[in-house]
Design a protein around this motif. Structure first.
Motif, PDB file in Angstrom:
ATOM      1  N   LEU A 164       0.838  -1.210   0.000  1.00 51.88           N
ATOM      2  CA  LEU A 164       0.000   0.000   0.000  1.00 51.88           C
ATOM      3  C   LEU A 164       0.872   1.259   0.000  1.00 51.88           C
ATOM      4  N   ALA A 165       1.993   1.209   0.751  1.00 49.73           N
ATOM      5  CA  ALA A 165       2.878   2.381   0.806  1.00 49.73           C
ATOM      6  C   ALA A 165       3.496   2.649  -0.562  1.00 49.73           C
ATOM      7  N   ALA A 166       3.793   1.578  -1.313  1.00 41.61           N
ATOM      8  CA  ALA A 166       4.459   1.736  -2.610  1.00 41.61           C
ATOM      9  C   ALA A 166       3.470   2.010  -3.743  1.00 41.61           C
ATOM     10  N   ASN A 167       2.182   1.838  -3.481  1.00 40.94           N
ATOM     11  CA  ASN A 167       1.153   2.018  -4.517  1.00 40.94           C
ATOM     12  C   ASN A 167       0.084   2.979  -3.988  1.00 40.94           C
ATOM     13  N   PRO A 168       0.311   4.278  -4.160  1.00 43.39           N
ATOM     14  CA  PRO A 168      -0.554   5.275  -3.519  1.00 43.39           C
ATOM     15  C   PRO A 168      -2.035   5.149  -3.883  1.00 43.39           C
TER      16      PRO A 168
END
Ligand code: SAM
Length: 337
Positions: free
Chosen positions: A139-143
């Motif tokens: 989730l952090a890497a895919n806004p």
């Protein structure tokens, strides 16, 4: 007197196995904003389709299927109506669940669900195998996916935070730390209910900018970014809502130990999660438990399992309070107090 015959077990099982199309149909209706288009009264599929840019016969079939479950209703003139189950799909409904429905039917969940059998075999989250990294790192890497999940969680929270706050006698003064608090809906409800409290919303850095606390005024709260496996801020009351269910027992003990270390004398920790009873009855937590198995190393737990986790972290469960929502309040204090 006639009684309904028992459903044919074979047809029942087959129908249940095809049940995922119900979730797909609900998502399609949300995407096409059908509930919004019915807010002013019943309409024909042709009218709805013209507005939604859809194929009228296909839309009529979609709504006919959803009506079998009470989501929309068709009248004798072929017009479709809103129903109590359809109304919450509207964005403007008082207890709208639109964003939550979009989140729980999002692609990352669907695709992970195809690997549920492998998750059961391996004991590992299906998500990590398919997406190559743990859920929250993804989730952090895919806004876009991150925003979808955080908005969805905030929506699921919004429908229950008032019930939770009303079920627990919050202190009137001190600092509440909402650990893994997401957008802060629970903290907002707690601070509104107790004007003498101040709050800290603690979460991963990428989550905090979406918080809903601005209306409270800056004097009432702080935003603190961090990792609850490292440490949490000092305070008097710790809220862990739908946090422990994401993690393994060992990881939960670390989070709880960090709360105990940071907590001021007389402090309390509240876990707000489903508490599963040993029975065969339906429970929302038994469904969310399947999501946990798909996505994260955690699971939904029963009272004894919570007591064990808290005990291992040097905390003692003092009571477990049901709420009208899907979660119960598991209250704990430092073991020595
Ligand atoms: C299932 S959500 C619950 C959010 C919120 N408490 C609620 O009930 O709506 C779990 C939250 O834990 C946060 N989280 C995950 N890993 C974390 C970490 N290592 N440190 C701090 N927060 C974390 C996520 O960003 C997310 O907001």
């Amino acid at each position: 007197m006639t009684t309904n015959p028992s459903p044919d077990p074979v047809r029942h099982v087959l129908s249940e196995a095809m049940g995922y199309v119900y979730a797909a149909a609900m998502r399609a209706a949300v995407e096409l904003e059908i509930a919004e288009r019915l807010a002013d009264g019943p309409r024909l599929p042709e009218e709805l389709a013209a507005d939604a840019g859809a194929d009228a016969p296909s839309l009529a079939r979609l709504l006919r299927f959803l009506a079998t479950r009470g989501v929309f209703r068709e009248d004798a003139e072929g017009r479709f109506h809103l129903t109590p189950y359809a109304d919450p799909l509207r964005a403007d409904a008082p207890r709208s669940i639109r964003t939550g429905v979009l989140a729980v039917t999002a692609e990352v969940f669907w695709t992970s669900s195809r690997d549920l059998g492998e998750a059961v075999r391996s004991g590992e989250p299906a998500f990590d195998r398919r997406y190559g990294r743990p859920f929250f790192d993804f989730l952090a890497a895919n806004p876009d996916e991150g925003a979808m999940f955080n908005d969805g969680m905030a929506n699921l929270s919004a429908i229950e935070v008032d019930d939770i706050v009303a079920s627990y006698d919050l202190p009137t003064t001190g600092t509440v730390v909402d650990v893994g608090g997401g957008q802060g809906g629970l903290l907002l409800a707690a601070l509104r209910a107790r004007p003498g409290l101040t709050g800290i919303l603690f979460d991963r850095p990428e989550v905090l900018p979406g918080n809903v606390l601005a209306g409270l005024g800056e004097a009432r709260y702080d935003l603190v970014a961090g990792d609850f496996f490292e440490s949490v801020p000092g305070g008097d009351l710790y809220l862990l809502k739908n946090v422990l269910h994401d993690w393994s027992d060992e990881q939960c003990v670390r989070i709880l130990e960090n709360c105990r270390r940071a907590m001021r004398p007389g402090g309390r920790v509240l876990a707000l999660d489903a508490v599963i009873e040993p029975d065969n009855q339906p429970h929302f937590g038994k469904t969310t438990d399947m999501f946990m198995m798909l996505l994260v190393p955690g699971r939904e737990r029963g009272r004894r399992e919570f007591e064990d986790l808290f005990d291992r972290a040097g905390l003692r469960v003092t009571r477990v309070l049901p709420t009208p929502s899907a979660v119960a309040v598991v209250e704990a204090v430092a073991a020595a107090s």
